[in-house]
Design a protein around this motif. Structure first.
Motif, PDB file in Angstrom:
ATOM      1  N   UNK A   1      39.716  27.341  39.219  1.00  0.00           N
ATOM      2  CA  UNK A   1      40.070  25.856  39.784  1.00  0.00           C
ATOM      3  C   UNK A   1      41.346  25.392  39.170  1.00  0.00           C
ATOM      4  N   UNK A   2      41.680  26.180  38.050  1.00  0.00           N
ATOM      5  CA  UNK A   2      43.253  25.849  37.331  1.00  0.00           C
ATOM      6  C   UNK A   2      44.311  26.536  38.290  1.00  0.00           C
ATOM      7  N   UNK A   3      43.912  27.808  38.598  1.00  0.00           N
ATOM      8  CA  UNK A   3      44.985  28.450  39.391  1.00  0.00           C
ATOM      9  C   UNK A   3      44.968  28.623  41.050  1.00  0.00           C
ATOM     10  N   UNK A   4      44.042  27.659  41.380  1.00  0.00           N
ATOM     11  CA  UNK A   4      43.828  27.109  42.861  1.00  0.00           C
ATOM     12  C   UNK A   4      43.165  28.237  43.812  1.00  0.00           C
ATOM     13  N   UNK A   5      42.311  29.044  43.226  1.00  0.00           N
ATOM     14  CA  UNK A   5      41.763  30.168  44.075  1.00  0.00           C
ATOM     15  C   UNK A   5      40.222  29.412  44.394  1.00  0.00           C
ATOM     16  N   UNK A   6      39.893  29.937  45.480  1.00  0.00           N
ATOM     17  CA  UNK A   6      38.405  29.334  45.844  1.00  0.00           C
ATOM     18  C   UNK A   6      37.187  30.325  45.742  1.00  0.00           C
ATOM     19  N   UNK A   7      36.060  29.784  45.611  1.00  0.00           N
ATOM     20  CA  UNK A   7      34.793  30.746  45.470  1.00  0.00           C
ATOM     21  C   UNK A   7      33.528  29.800  45.686  1.00  0.00           C
TER      22      UNK A   7
ATOM     23  N   UNK B   1      30.971  34.869  40.089  1.00  0.00           N
ATOM     24  CA  UNK B   1      31.937  33.981  40.033  1.00  0.00           C
ATOM     25  C   UNK B   1      31.964  33.154  39.183  1.00  0.00           C
ATOM     26  N   UNK B   2      30.964  32.561  38.762  1.00  0.00           N
ATOM     27  CA  UNK B   2      30.642  31.258  37.775  1.00  0.00           C
ATOM     28  C   UNK B   2      31.275  31.911  36.372  1.00  0.00           C
ATOM     29  N   UNK B   3      31.554  33.037  36.342  1.00  0.00           N
ATOM     30  CA  UNK B   3      32.133  33.479  35.106  1.00  0.00           C
ATOM     31  C   UNK B   3      33.790  32.985  35.012  1.00  0.00           C
ATOM     32  N   UNK B   4      34.329  32.745  36.153  1.00  0.00           N
ATOM     33  CA  UNK B   4      35.932  32.296  36.245  1.00  0.00           C
ATOM     34  C   UNK B   4      35.981  30.948  36.976  1.00  0.00           C
TER      35      UNK B   4
ATOM     36  N   UNK C   1      47.465  34.880  35.057  1.00  0.00           N
ATOM     37  CA  UNK C   1      46.787  33.551  34.612  1.00  0.00           C
ATOM     38  C   UNK C   1      45.516  33.336  34.345  1.00  0.00           C
ATOM     39  N   UNK C   2      44.699  34.395  34.503  1.00  0.00           N
ATOM     40  CA  UNK C   2      43.233  34.328  34.123  1.00  0.00           C
ATOM     41  C   UNK C   2      43.051  35.030  32.881  1.00  0.00           C
ATOM     42  N   UNK C   3      42.370  34.478  31.627  1.00  0.00           N
ATOM     43  CA  UNK C   3      42.183  35.227  30.511  1.00  0.00           C
ATOM     44  C   UNK C   3      41.437  36.495  30.830  1.00  0.00           C
ATOM     45  N   UNK C   4      40.369  36.341  31.383  1.00  0.00           N
ATOM     46  CA  UNK C   4      39.664  37.626  32.080  1.00  0.00           C
ATOM     47  C   UNK C   4      40.091  38.772  32.385  1.00  0.00           C
ATOM     48  N   UNK C   5      41.218  38.478  33.248  1.00  0.00           N
ATOM     49  CA  UNK C   5      41.821  39.653  34.122  1.00  0.00           C
ATOM     50  C   UNK C   5      43.307  39.939  33.788  1.00  0.00           C
ATOM     51  N   UNK C   6      44.136  39.047  32.847  1.00  0.00           N
ATOM     52  CA  UNK C   6      45.453  39.467  32.481  1.00  0.00           C
ATOM     53  C   UNK C   6      45.679  40.760  31.833  1.00  0.00           C
ATOM     54  N   UNK C   7      44.665  41.412  31.154  1.00  0.00           N
ATOM     55  CA  UNK C   7      44.862  42.630  30.697  1.00  0.00           C
ATOM     56  C   UNK C   7      44.668  43.773  31.607  1.00  0.00           C
ATOM     57  N   UNK C   8      44.195  43.562  32.911  1.00  0.00           N
ATOM     58  CA  UNK C   8      44.086  44.604  33.895  1.00  0.00           C
ATOM     59  C   UNK C   8      45.464  45.285  34.061  1.00  0.00           C
ATOM     60  N   UNK C   9      45.333  46.667  34.321  1.00  0.00           N
ATOM     61  CA  UNK C   9      46.510  47.475  34.451  1.00  0.00           C
ATOM     62  C   UNK C   9      47.847  47.140  35.095  1.00  0.00           C
ATOM     63  N   UNK C  10      47.844  46.448  36.218  1.00  0.00           N
ATOM     64  CA  UNK C  10      48.903  46.042  36.911  1.00  0.00           C
ATOM     65  C   UNK C  10      49.586  44.801  36.328  1.00  0.00           C
TER      66      UNK C  10
END
Length: 318
Positions: free
Chosen positions: A216-222, A208-211, A97-106
């Motif tokens: 905030x959209x997917x509901x994880x905290x930082x 974490x400021x990159x994401x 659901x995150x543009x920066x990580x959706x292309x990771x192998x799994x």
């Protein structure tokens, strides 16, 4: 079933050696271990090297033990890869659901979950082999970190300060070098560990400021979401605590002038990071985050040169 490997992962540096040279069947596993972006291995390794160099100075060794430095380097790469693999297994749905990580192998299907588990075990066995090469006290110290490593990927689901847990996991090496030299954990090592936790907390807040928006959209905290526009103040306080705790570690270890020069240069670098930071510029946040490798190497150089200098001085005075 495993899908075709992607040619690149979105958050990896363009033109990295994995994407350019690795065979297609191996490439997604190297990407899963983050070998296409070694900054995390450096940041895991540096507290190990600091601790080894600080202990060398305190023990009046001629220089930091090269065998320990090499073992810690191998272990850092293996365990960082294992940690990232575990993180990606747990976060595969979020990563999609995150543009920066959706292309990771799994997340992309390039590596199946069972294959990722097998690769995780392989990397963990390398880390275990390195750990068992250390003195028994250091082995026990290292094993004590596994619980923290295992729970870290879950923390962003239940707390606004997951960076604090990452700080503990990534700073454990600040105990390991000292434990390997002295077969104990003394005040200088504990102070170095505490300072490193503050350092990791700060630089991962920058990362974490990159994401921030996607989180905030997917509901994880930082801490990026927690501090928001006050991040510069939180970073300044954390980096100040880092330097103070490191200074106390140097005092406790009886470090000399070269270690103090290294610490001052390290502090100047951290000051520059806070001064340059623009939390609304993801590319700058990533660049500042990565610059912590250079800050850490500066401190390591100061500690190492101080160990050499103190040893030579002891010979001259004897």
């Amino acid at each position: 079933m495993e899908g075709p490997a992607l040619s690149a992962v979105a958050d990896a540096p363009a033109g990295n050696w994995v994407d350019r040279y690795a065979p297609p069947k191996v490439r997604p596993y190297l990407q899963l271990a983050r070998l296409d972006r070694p900054i995390g291995s450096w940041l895991l390794l540096l507290p190990c090297w600091w601790s080894t160099a600080l202990a060398a100075g305190a023990a009046r060794q001629p220089f930091p033990d090269p065998r320990l430095l090499i073992l810690f380097a191998i272990g850092a790469v293996a365990m960082r890869g294992a940690g990232c693999t575990w993180n990606d297994i747990l976060d595969r749905k979020i990563d999609r659901m995150v543009a920066r990580t959706q292309s990771r192998p799994i997340a992309s299907g390039a590596v199946s979950v069972p294959a990722a588990f097998a690769f995780l075990v392989f990397q963990a066995l390398i880390g275990l082999a390195v750990l068992l090469s250390l003195p028994r006290f250091a082995v026990i110290t290292g094993l004590a970190s596994l619980g923290v490593v295992a729970i870290y990927p879950l923390m962003k689901r239940i707390t606004s300060v997951p960076q604090a847990v990452l700080g503990i996991a990534f700073s454990w090496g600040a105990l390991m070098g000292w434990a390997s030299v002295f077969r104990s954990i003394d005040d200088p090592a504990l102070l170095l560990f505490a300072g490193s936790v503050c350092w990791v907390f700060a630089y991962d807040t920058i990362y974490a400021h990159q994401d921030r928006e996607d989180d905030a959209i997917v509901g994880v905290r930082s801490t990026a979401l927690l501090f928001g526009q006050a991040s510069w103040l939180a970073l300044a306080l954390c980096y100040t605590a880092t330097v103070i705790l490191f200074a106390m570690a140097l005092l406790g270890a009886g470090s000399g002038i070269l270690a103090w020069i290294g610490l001052m240069a390290f502090a100047y670098h951290l000051h520059g990071q806070v001064k340059r930071l623009d939390i609304d510029d993801p590319a700058l946040c990533l660049a500042i985050f990565k610059s912590n490798r250079d800050a850490g190497l500066i401190l390591f150089a100061g500690l190492s040169l101080d160990a050499i200098g103190q040893h030579l001085a002891s010979i001259w005075l004897s």
